[in-house]
Design an enzyme around this catalytic site. Structure first.
Site, mmCIF file in Angstrom:
data_model
loop_
_atom_site.group_PDB
_atom_site.id
_atom_site.type_symbol
_atom_site.label_atom_id
_atom_site.label_comp_id
_atom_site.label_asym_id
_atom_site.label_seq_id
_atom_site.Cartn_x
_atom_site.Cartn_y
_atom_site.Cartn_z
ATOM 1 N N GLY A 208 0.906 -1.515 0.007
ATOM 2 C CA GLY A 208 0.303 0.015 0.132
ATOM 3 C C GLY A 208 1.220 1.014 -0.083
ATOM 4 N N ASN A 209 0.217 2.419 0.119
ATOM 5 C CA ASN A 209 1.440 3.961 0.554
ATOM 6 C C ASN A 209 0.413 4.019 1.585
ATOM 7 O OD1 ASN A 209 -0.758 5.783 -0.898
ATOM 8 N ND2 ASN A 209 -0.558 3.919 -2.693
ATOM 9 N N ARG A 210 1.308 5.965 1.956
ATOM 10 C CA ARG A 210 0.763 6.308 3.042
ATOM 11 C C ARG A 210 -0.533 7.428 2.783
ATOM 12 N NH1 ARG A 210 4.933 5.948 6.138
ATOM 13 N NH2 ARG A 210 6.786 5.245 5.030
#
Ligand code: C5P
Length: 423
Positions: A208-210
């Site tokens: 995923g990412n932030r």
């Protein structure tokens, strides 16, 4: 909420939900509105007028015949108010409004008003269901002068459940903001994507990412207040759905693509604009395991303090092979170009690292490659998870640079540009 400069006449009628009108008054004040409180005699049985005068800083109007009021109270209030809110609206109030009565301040005010009137009904579900109430509601809807918001399904004062509970104060305030908003997106369908995507590796782990989803959620919230019908396709975020917005929650890029294409329609003509604020994961694990991948690491530390797993040969560690996700926006840009259409207006985002020049350069390239109308460019480290950011709006012809500002204001800038392009 941008209600500064707006005046709301807040008419409180006699339902137990009157105590929630206090919160509506507070939220309206917080959003910058001037609030003129009006109370019926039966509302005063539930809440004190001092509460409303204290919160609003205004005198409470209740008695049309008050000799200390110079002039015609209902006419003056109607002229002063940008919108009239009846919160809560009892069954009796709806009946009297449907008949066009004017024998108390609230009904006389509604008859005198030429601006928007929003009623938030609240009553026991049996009273709401009664054919007499339903006939009054129908009459009011047919007359088209009063907007009804709620009641909603939920618990009522008696502890029973049913349709009769007043809409929540936050939602009422959003409706009021929409009623007095610019309305420049009225009749438009705006689709927005937001948040990260999670690409499953096994039932527990993902890539995923932030991204927090703040930017996309604010674009959706502001588009609703500006009059649009809004569909928000959001990846996993810790944010509530913005009031009035239809939110569809997804996990992965491929799920997001399916939902966006459904919202835009086969011919892309079901929406006027797509604002692609999501940070879509570019890659996903090639294989998603259905069982949790077991860890092979040893947990004890050797005497030197190094983790023993550091010494496991890399061939014994699990490998994640990646597959490329579809570029959702580029696919939609290509389909639009193929159809030679200009709708929906397409807005991309570019979240980059580098200096200002390279960020703008990336955004230019991205705009052309994805065949979108404009790209909102910003620095990853100035934006991710933050409430403020600094953006450039990059189109084929122009690059507009903006100073650091609240993301709600950035959302409005994006929507201003959308409105210009929608003509
Ligand atoms: O190429 P890059 O990921 O930097 O492009 C960012 C823009 O493209 C964003 O608007 C993002 O939502 C969109 N995008 C997409 N599908 C992907 C990756 C990005 O629609 N797989």
């Amino acid at each position: 909420m941008h209600l500064s400069g707006k005046t709301v006449a807040l008419c409180v009628t006699g339902s137990i939900a009157a105590y929630k009108a206090v919160e509506v008054a507070r939220l309206l004040k917080k959003a910058g509105a001037r609030v003129l409180p009006v109370m019926t005699a039966s509302a005063a049985k539930f809440v004190g007028d001092v509460t409303f005068s204290g919160i609003t800083g205004e005198r409470v109007a209740s008695d049309m015949w008050d000799p200390s009021w110079k002039g015609e109270m209902h006419i003056e209030l109607a002229q002063a108010a940008d919108v009239i809110a009846i919160v809560p609206a009892t069954a009796d109030t709806l009946a009297r409004l449907a008949q066009g009565r004017a024998d108390d301040l609230t009904t006389a005010l509604v008859l005198s008003a030429r601006g928007p009137v929003l009623c938030a009904p609240a009553m026991h579900p049996r009273m709401w269901e009664h054919p007499a109430t339903q006939a009054n509601v129908l009459t009011l809807l047919q007359q088209g002068r009063v907007e009804l918001f709620g009641p909603v399904m939920g618990e009522v004062a008696s502890g029973e459940r049913g349709v009769g509970r007043m809409a929540e104060p936050e939602d009422i305030v959003v409706r009021l903001a929409r009623a007095v908003g610019p309305g420049d997106l009225r009749g438009r369908h705006v689709v927005v994507s937001a948040g990260p995507t999670h690409e499953a590796w096994d039932p527990v782990r993902f890539l995923g990412n932030r991204s927090s989803g703040k930017m996309g959620h604010l674009v959706a919230a502001r588009a609703f207040i500006r009059g649009a019908k809004v569909t928000l396709v959001s990846g996993p975020v810790a944010l509530p759905a913005p009031s009035g917005v239809h939110r569809i929650s997804v996990e992965s890029a491929r799920e997001m693509q399916i939902e966006l294409l459904r919202a835009l329609g086969d011919d892309l003509l079901s929406a006027d604009a797509l604002v692609m604020a999501a940070a879509v994961a570019d890659y996903r694990p090639q294989i998603t395991h259905h069982e949790k991948i077991k860890t092979s690491r040893a947990t004890s530390l050797d005497p030197s303090g190094a983790n023993v797993s550091d010494t496991i040969p890399s061939t014994a560690l699990p490998m994640v092979l990646l597959a490329e996700n579809p570029d959702i926006l580029a696919g939609i840009g290509e389909a639009r170009a193929r159809g030679k259409g200009t709708r929906p207006v397409l807005v991309g985002f570019a979240l980059e690292t580098g200096n200002d020049e390279t960020i703008v350069e990336y955004a230019r390239k991205k705009r052309a490659e994805k065949r979108v109308d404009f790209v909102v460019a910003n620095h990853a480290n100035e934006s991710i998870g933050k409430d403020e950011t600094r953006v450039w709006l990059v189109s084929e012809e122009t690059v507009d640079a903006f100073p650091v500002m609240d993301k709600a204001r950035v959302a409005d800038l994006i929507l201003d540009e959308l409105v210009r392009r929608l003509g």
